[in-house]
Design a protein around this motif. Sequence first.
Motif, mmCIF file in Angstrom:
data_model
loop_
_atom_site.group_PDB
_atom_site.id
_atom_site.type_symbol
_atom_site.label_atom_id
_atom_site.label_comp_id
_atom_site.label_asym_id
_atom_site.label_seq_id
_atom_site.Cartn_x
_atom_site.Cartn_y
_atom_site.Cartn_z
ATOM 1 N N UNK A 1 3.918 2.711 6.029
ATOM 2 C CA UNK A 1 3.334 3.497 4.937
ATOM 3 C C UNK A 1 3.968 4.878 4.860
ATOM 4 N N UNK A 2 4.205 5.505 6.001
ATOM 5 C CA UNK A 2 4.755 6.872 6.011
ATOM 6 C C UNK A 2 6.145 6.946 5.387
ATOM 7 N N UNK A 3 6.898 5.862 5.448
ATOM 8 C CA UNK A 3 8.232 5.845 4.836
ATOM 9 C C UNK A 3 8.149 5.993 3.314
ATOM 10 N N UNK A 4 7.093 5.494 2.720
ATOM 11 C CA UNK A 4 6.950 5.544 1.264
ATOM 12 C C UNK A 4 6.527 6.915 0.754
ATOM 13 N N UNK A 5 5.801 7.650 1.575
ATOM 14 C CA UNK A 5 5.299 8.941 1.106
ATOM 15 C C UNK A 5 6.154 10.093 1.619
ATOM 16 N N UNK A 6 7.369 9.787 2.093
ATOM 17 C CA UNK A 6 8.315 10.798 2.574
ATOM 18 C C UNK A 6 7.691 11.727 3.601
ATOM 19 N N UNK A 7 6.996 11.159 4.551
ATOM 20 C CA UNK A 7 6.358 11.940 5.597
ATOM 21 C C UNK A 7 7.342 12.171 6.732
ATOM 22 N N UNK A 8 7.402 13.385 7.236
ATOM 23 C CA UNK A 8 8.277 13.740 8.344
ATOM 24 C C UNK A 8 7.678 13.210 9.649
ATOM 25 N N UNK B 1 0.839 -1.206 0.000
ATOM 26 C CA UNK B 1 0.000 0.000 0.000
ATOM 27 C C UNK B 1 0.870 1.251 0.000
ATOM 28 N N UNK B 2 1.910 1.269 0.813
ATOM 29 C CA UNK B 2 2.811 2.429 0.841
ATOM 30 C C UNK B 2 3.400 2.711 -0.529
ATOM 31 N N UNK B 3 3.860 1.668 -1.189
ATOM 32 C CA UNK B 3 4.439 1.822 -2.527
ATOM 33 C C UNK B 3 3.388 2.307 -3.523
ATOM 34 N N UNK B 4 2.169 1.806 -3.410
ATOM 35 C CA UNK B 4 1.106 2.239 -4.322
ATOM 36 C C UNK B 4 0.752 3.714 -4.096
ATOM 37 N N UNK B 5 0.678 4.127 -2.839
ATOM 38 C CA UNK B 5 0.397 5.536 -2.541
ATOM 39 C C UNK B 5 1.497 6.431 -3.110
ATOM 40 N N UNK B 6 2.738 5.973 -2.996
ATOM 41 C CA UNK B 6 3.862 6.735 -3.572
ATOM 42 C C UNK B 6 3.714 6.836 -5.086
ATOM 43 N N UNK B 7 3.429 5.721 -5.739
ATOM 44 C CA UNK B 7 3.286 5.714 -7.198
ATOM 45 C C UNK B 7 2.101 6.558 -7.662
ATOM 46 N N UNK B 8 1.064 6.653 -6.821
ATOM 47 C CA UNK B 8 -0.122 7.439 -7.159
ATOM 48 C C UNK B 8 0.015 8.902 -6.705
ATOM 49 N N UNK C 1 -0.185 12.134 -1.035
ATOM 50 C CA UNK C 1 0.556 12.699 0.089
ATOM 51 C C UNK C 1 -0.449 13.221 1.114
ATOM 52 N N UNK C 2 0.071 13.645 2.249
ATOM 53 C CA UNK C 2 -0.797 14.232 3.261
ATOM 54 C C UNK C 2 -0.004 15.252 4.067
ATOM 55 N N UNK C 3 -0.733 16.148 4.709
ATOM 56 C CA UNK C 3 -0.113 17.132 5.586
ATOM 57 C C UNK C 3 0.155 16.568 6.970
ATOM 58 N N UNK C 4 -0.702 15.625 7.382
ATOM 59 C CA UNK C 4 -0.576 15.114 8.737
ATOM 60 C C UNK C 4 -1.047 13.669 8.790
ATOM 61 N N UNK C 5 -0.385 12.895 9.662
ATOM 62 C CA UNK C 5 -0.770 11.510 9.906
ATOM 63 C C UNK C 5 -1.118 11.359 11.379
ATOM 64 N N UNK C 6 -2.275 10.746 11.607
ATOM 65 C CA UNK C 6 -2.683 10.369 12.960
ATOM 66 C C UNK C 6 -2.849 8.861 12.998
ATOM 67 N N UNK C 7 -2.352 8.248 14.066
ATOM 68 C CA UNK C 7 -2.483 6.804 14.213
ATOM 69 C C UNK C 7 -3.020 6.449 15.584
ATOM 70 N N UNK D 1 -4.293 11.842 7.055
ATOM 71 C CA UNK D 1 -4.255 10.385 6.932
ATOM 72 C C UNK D 1 -4.464 9.794 8.327
ATOM 73 N N UNK D 2 -5.428 8.878 8.428
ATOM 74 C CA UNK D 2 -5.801 8.258 9.702
ATOM 75 C C UNK D 2 -5.566 6.752 9.618
ATOM 76 N N UNK D 3 -4.933 6.186 10.648
ATOM 77 C CA UNK D 3 -4.781 4.736 10.777
ATOM 78 C C UNK D 3 -5.604 4.292 11.976
ATOM 79 N N UNK D 4 -6.613 3.452 11.708
ATOM 80 C CA UNK D 4 -7.508 3.057 12.786
ATOM 81 C C UNK D 4 -8.025 1.637 12.547
ATOM 82 N N UNK D 5 -9.187 1.330 13.128
ATOM 83 C CA UNK D 5 -9.675 -0.043 13.255
ATOM 84 C C UNK D 5 -11.093 -0.201 12.715
ATOM 85 N N UNK D 6 -11.435 -1.455 12.418
ATOM 86 C CA UNK D 6 -12.805 -1.790 12.033
ATOM 87 C C UNK D 6 -13.597 -2.139 13.285
#
Length: 161
Positions: free
Chosen positions: A65-72, A36-43, A46-52, A105-110
């Motif tokens: 995933x954040x490593x692929x989109x060069x997120x700080x 998924x990280x690689x696909x997001x990079x290829x597509x 990007x995002x301004x902020x990530x919450x997990x 970008x949010x990482x959460x649960x079902x």
Amino acid sequence: MKKLILIRHGKSSWELNVRDHDRVLMERGVIDAHLIGNHLKDAFITCNEIWSSTAARALQTAIIVSEYIDYNLDAFKLKRELYTFDSHELISQIKTCPDDINSLMIFSHNHGLTDAANILGSQYFENVPTTGVVIIEFKTDKWSEIKKGQTIAHFFPKNLR
């Protein structure tokens, strides 16, 4: 315009005798997070902020995933409140995002994540699978005012293999 990127954590293991919060990714979860990280990079997603969520499996997925989109990672935010299975709690947290953030970008649960995607987006999903991504855009400048948006994309690992 606001863009919300919802990502369900990767496949986790039930084999270890640990609390639910401490469950880690299985090998497939790690592989899918890289996919998924690689696909997001290829597509060029990007995002301004990530919450997990603070759960181990969500945090592991977010870091990969954040490593692929060069997120700080200095701006990365862990939120205990995202360790929820309730869509209303999840949406309530999303609405607290500062308005100077245009892409979150949010990482959460079902089941909360699938339900939130269905409540907020324009496309229905029976189930957002592990490491599944749903991207929704809203025609507003305020996160607190998001209602029904437009689902602009979704990526599921099984469709990328």
